[in-house]
Every structure is written in C-alpha cells, then in structure tokens.
Design a protein around this motif. Structure first.
Motif, PDB file in Angstrom:
ATOM      1  N   ILE A   3       0.869  -1.177   0.000  1.00  0.00           N
ATOM      2  CA  ILE A   3       0.000   0.000   0.000  1.00  0.00           C
ATOM      3  C   ILE A   3       0.902   1.222   0.000  1.00  0.00           C
ATOM      4  O   ILE A   3       1.783   1.345   0.837  1.00  0.00           O
ATOM      5  CB  ILE A   3      -0.918   0.013   1.232  1.00  0.00           C
ATOM      6  N   LEU A   4       0.689   2.097  -0.948  1.00  0.00           N
ATOM      7  CA  LEU A   4       1.493   3.310  -1.008  1.00  0.00           C
ATOM      8  C   LEU A   4       0.881   4.367  -0.101  1.00  0.00           C
ATOM      9  O   LEU A   4      -0.287   4.723  -0.229  1.00  0.00           O
ATOM     10  CB  LEU A   4       1.558   3.834  -2.445  1.00  0.00           C
ATOM     11  N   ALA A   5       1.688   4.855   0.837  1.00  0.00           N
ATOM     12  CA  ALA A   5       1.237   5.917   1.741  1.00  0.00           C
ATOM     13  C   ALA A   5       1.887   7.218   1.299  1.00  0.00           C
ATOM     14  O   ALA A   5       3.000   7.220   0.779  1.00  0.00           O
ATOM     15  CB  ALA A   5       1.647   5.583   3.167  1.00  0.00           C
ATOM     16  N   PRO A   6       1.204   8.326   1.473  1.00  0.00           N
ATOM     17  CA  PRO A   6       1.820   9.600   1.145  1.00  0.00           C
ATOM     18  C   PRO A   6       3.039   9.833   2.033  1.00  0.00           C
ATOM     19  O   PRO A   6       3.097   9.350   3.157  1.00  0.00           O
ATOM     20  CB  PRO A   6       0.722  10.631   1.423  1.00  0.00           C
ATOM     21  N   ASN A   7       4.012  10.533   1.501  1.00  0.00           N
ATOM     22  CA  ASN A   7       5.210  10.824   2.276  1.00  0.00           C
ATOM     23  C   ASN A   7       4.882  11.793   3.397  1.00  0.00           C
ATOM     24  O   ASN A   7       4.253  12.818   3.177  1.00  0.00           O
ATOM     25  CB  ASN A   7       6.299  11.428   1.381  1.00  0.00           C
ATOM     26  N   ALA A   8       5.324  11.453   4.583  1.00  0.00           N
ATOM     27  CA  ALA A   8       5.141  12.345   5.724  1.00  0.00           C
ATOM     28  C   ALA A   8       6.162  13.467   5.619  1.00  0.00           C
ATOM     29  O   ALA A   8       7.306  13.253   5.256  1.00  0.00           O
ATOM     30  CB  ALA A   8       5.330  11.572   7.021  1.00  0.00           C
ATOM     31  N   ASP A   9       5.732  14.670   5.906  1.00  0.00           N
ATOM     32  CA  ASP A   9       6.628  15.823   5.943  1.00  0.00           C
ATOM     33  C   ASP A   9       6.395  16.513   7.277  1.00  0.00           C
ATOM     34  O   ASP A   9       5.425  17.242   7.450  1.00  0.00           O
ATOM     35  CB  ASP A   9       6.358  16.773   4.773  1.00  0.00           C
ATOM     36  N   GLU A  10       7.264  16.223   8.225  1.00  0.00           N
ATOM     37  CA  GLU A  10       7.090  16.664   9.598  1.00  0.00           C
ATOM     38  C   GLU A  10       7.675  18.045   9.871  1.00  0.00           C
ATOM     39  O   GLU A  10       7.852  18.426  11.026  1.00  0.00           O
ATOM     40  CB  GLU A  10       7.679  15.626  10.548  1.00  0.00           C
ATOM     41  N   ARG A  11       7.943  18.805   8.821  1.00  0.00           N
ATOM     42  CA  ARG A  11       8.443  20.170   9.015  1.00  0.00           C
ATOM     43  C   ARG A  11       7.296  21.096   9.399  1.00  0.00           C
ATOM     44  O   ARG A  11       6.150  20.892   9.026  1.00  0.00           O
ATOM     45  CB  ARG A  11       9.127  20.677   7.751  1.00  0.00           C
ATOM     46  N   VAL A  12       7.636  22.138  10.157  1.00  0.00           N
ATOM     47  CA  VAL A  12       6.646  23.109  10.637  1.00  0.00           C
ATOM     48  C   VAL A  12       6.191  24.007   9.494  1.00  0.00           C
ATOM     49  O   VAL A  12       7.009  24.550   8.747  1.00  0.00           O
ATOM     50  CB  VAL A  12       7.258  23.984  11.754  1.00  0.00           C
ATOM     51  N   LYS A  13       4.891  24.162   9.380  1.00  0.00           N
ATOM     52  CA  LYS A  13       4.320  25.109   8.415  1.00  0.00           C
ATOM     53  C   LYS A  13       3.888  26.383   9.136  1.00  0.00           C
ATOM     54  O   LYS A  13       4.218  27.480   8.725  1.00  0.00           O
ATOM     55  CB  LYS A  13       3.141  24.473   7.686  1.00  0.00           C
ATOM     56  N   THR A  14       3.110  26.210  10.218  1.00  0.00           N
ATOM     57  CA  THR A  14       2.638  27.372  10.973  1.00  0.00           C
ATOM     58  C   THR A  14       2.359  26.971  12.415  1.00  0.00           C
ATOM     59  O   THR A  14       2.207  25.792  12.729  1.00  0.00           O
ATOM     60  CB  THR A  14       1.398  28.010  10.320  1.00  0.00           C
ATOM     61  N   VAL A  15       2.279  27.988  13.272  1.00  0.00           N
ATOM     62  CA  VAL A  15       2.038  27.796  14.706  1.00  0.00           C
ATOM     63  C   VAL A  15       0.904  28.723  15.124  1.00  0.00           C
ATOM     64  O   VAL A  15       0.873  29.887  14.723  1.00  0.00           O
ATOM     65  CB  VAL A  15       3.310  28.132  15.515  1.00  0.00           C
ATOM     66  N   GLU A  16      -0.031  28.195  15.907  1.00  0.00           N
ATOM     67  CA  GLU A  16      -1.144  29.003  16.406  1.00  0.00           C
ATOM     68  C   GLU A  16      -1.372  28.686  17.875  1.00  0.00           C
ATOM     69  O   GLU A  16      -1.046  27.593  18.343  1.00  0.00           O
ATOM     70  CB  GLU A  16      -2.421  28.717  15.612  1.00  0.00           C
ATOM     71  N   PHE A  17      -1.962  29.651  18.579  1.00  0.00           N
ATOM     72  CA  PHE A  17      -2.236  29.503  20.002  1.00  0.00           C
ATOM     73  C   PHE A  17      -3.693  29.809  20.297  1.00  0.00           C
ATOM     74  O   PHE A  17      -4.299  30.642  19.637  1.00  0.00           O
ATOM     75  CB  PHE A  17      -1.382  30.490  20.816  1.00  0.00           C
ATOM     76  N   THR A  18      -4.230  29.120  21.299  1.00  0.00           N
ATOM     77  CA  THR A  18      -5.464  29.540  21.941  1.00  0.00           C
ATOM     78  C   THR A  18      -5.060  29.892  23.367  1.00  0.00           C
ATOM     79  O   THR A  18      -3.880  29.836  23.720  1.00  0.00           O
ATOM     80  CB  THR A  18      -6.534  28.429  21.950  1.00  0.00           C
ATOM     81  N   GLU A  19      -6.029  30.196  24.190  1.00  0.00           N
ATOM     82  CA  GLU A  19      -5.736  30.549  25.574  1.00  0.00           C
ATOM     83  C   GLU A  19      -4.998  29.434  26.311  1.00  0.00           C
ATOM     84  O   GLU A  19      -4.176  29.694  27.184  1.00  0.00           O
ATOM     85  CB  GLU A  19      -7.044  30.868  26.296  1.00  0.00           C
ATOM     86  N   ASP A  20      -5.266  28.178  25.939  1.00  0.00           N
ATOM     87  CA  ASP A  20      -4.664  27.068  26.681  1.00  0.00           C
ATOM     88  C   ASP A  20      -4.034  25.974  25.820  1.00  0.00           C
ATOM     89  O   ASP A  20      -3.717  24.900  26.313  1.00  0.00           O
ATOM     90  CB  ASP A  20      -5.704  26.449  27.611  1.00  0.00           C
ATOM     91  N   SER A  21      -3.821  26.256  24.519  1.00  0.00           N
ATOM     92  CA  SER A  21      -3.215  25.213  23.677  1.00  0.00           C
ATOM     93  C   SER A  21      -2.287  25.796  22.614  1.00  0.00           C
ATOM     94  O   SER A  21      -2.382  26.969  22.246  1.00  0.00           O
ATOM     95  CB  SER A  21      -4.291  24.359  23.015  1.00  0.00           C
ATOM     96  N   LEU A  22      -1.414  24.935  22.149  1.00  0.00           N
ATOM     97  CA  LEU A  22      -0.486  25.214  21.057  1.00  0.00           C
ATOM     98  C   LEU A  22      -0.836  24.266  19.923  1.00  0.00           C
ATOM     99  O   LEU A  22      -0.971  23.055  20.146  1.00  0.00           O
ATOM    100  CB  LEU A  22       0.952  24.955  21.520  1.00  0.00           C
ATOM    101  N   SER A  23      -1.008  24.789  18.719  1.00  0.00           N
ATOM    102  CA  SER A  23      -1.270  23.955  17.538  1.00  0.00           C
ATOM    103  C   SER A  23      -0.197  24.217  16.512  1.00  0.00           C
ATOM    104  O   SER A  23       0.115  25.371  16.198  1.00  0.00           O
ATOM    105  CB  SER A  23      -2.640  24.275  16.934  1.00  0.00           C
ATOM    106  N   VAL A  24       0.366  23.136  15.990  1.00  0.00           N
ATOM    107  CA  VAL A  24       1.410  23.222  14.980  1.00  0.00           C
ATOM    108  C   VAL A  24       0.932  22.486  13.738  1.00  0.00           C
ATOM    109  O   VAL A  24       0.627  21.289  13.803  1.00  0.00           O
ATOM    110  CB  VAL A  24       2.734  22.611  15.493  1.00  0.00           C
ATOM    111  N   GLU A  25       0.846  23.210  12.629  1.00  0.00           N
ATOM    112  CA  GLU A  25       0.500  22.570  11.361  1.00  0.00           C
ATOM    113  C   GLU A  25       1.787  22.146  10.682  1.00  0.00           C
ATOM    114  O   GLU A  25       2.726  22.934  10.540  1.00  0.00           O
ATOM    115  CB  GLU A  25      -0.276  23.515  10.453  1.00  0.00           C
ATOM    116  N   LEU A  26       1.828  20.888  10.272  1.00  0.00           N
ATOM    117  CA  LEU A  26       2.990  20.350   9.570  1.00  0.00           C
ATOM    118  C   LEU A  26       2.799  20.516   8.068  1.00  0.00           C
ATOM    119  O   LEU A  26       1.682  20.690   7.584  1.00  0.00           O
ATOM    120  CB  LEU A  26       3.180  18.874   9.926  1.00  0.00           C
ATOM    121  N   MET A  27       3.884  20.439   7.333  1.00  0.00           N
ATOM    122  CA  MET A  27       3.845  20.606   5.887  1.00  0.00           C
ATOM    123  C   MET A  27       2.965  19.567   5.201  1.00  0.00           C
ATOM    124  O   MET A  27       2.413  19.835   4.143  1.00  0.00           O
ATOM    125  CB  MET A  27       5.256  20.557   5.304  1.00  0.00           C
TER     126      MET A  27
END
Length: 84
Positions: A3-27
């Motif tokens: 089964i061919l899986a898409p290549n993972a790209d774990e580099r950071v694209k963007t960073v966002e915050f809420t009052e109590d969390s950190l979200s990091v979008e990967l490439m």
C-alpha cells in the motif's frame, strides 16, 4: 502487494495559540495540538512573546528567542511535554 502511503513531511508550516493550547500545522497537513501547560515558559508568556516564534532545526523545530524555548516536531509527535 504494498500500500502506497503519502510521504510524511514533519516540518513546521505554521504555529497558532489559543488561551490554553499550542497547535502546529505540519507541511503534510497534519495539525498537532497540545496543552500549553506542557510548556510552562509558553504558558506564562504574553501573546506578544508567543507570536515571536521562528522555525528552526531545518524546519523540524520551533524557537522562541526571548523565552529561551525550543520544541521539536519529533517531541510533539511523541507527546513529550517539557522536562520539569
């Protein structure tokens, strides 16, 4: 037959915050969200300080110069909070 899986790209694209969390979008489109409580320096930072992040480590990390904080995508994916 494999089964061919898409290549993972774990580099950071963007960073966002809420009052109590950190979200990091990967490439590759994944979004990792963790509690800010895992990173006390970030938890106690001002919104201005939080906004001053830079991509580091060839794209695999996030750095806050003023806060002296570094987080890697590897650590986020493992679910590793900052050492106490």
């Amino acid at each position: 037959m494999g089964i061919l899986a898409p290549n993972a790209d774990e580099r950071v694209k963007t960073v966002e915050f809420t009052e109590d969390s950190l979200s990091v979008e990967l490439m590759d489109g994944r979004i990792i969200t963790v509690p800010l409580a895992w990173y006390p320096r970030l938890l106690h930072a001002t919104p201005e300080q939080l906004s001053q992040w830079q991509i580091s480590g060839g794209g695999y990390g996030i750095h806050w110069e003023e806060l002296d904080e570094d987080i890697s995508t590897e650590g986020l994916l493992r679910g590793s909070p900052a050492p106490r």
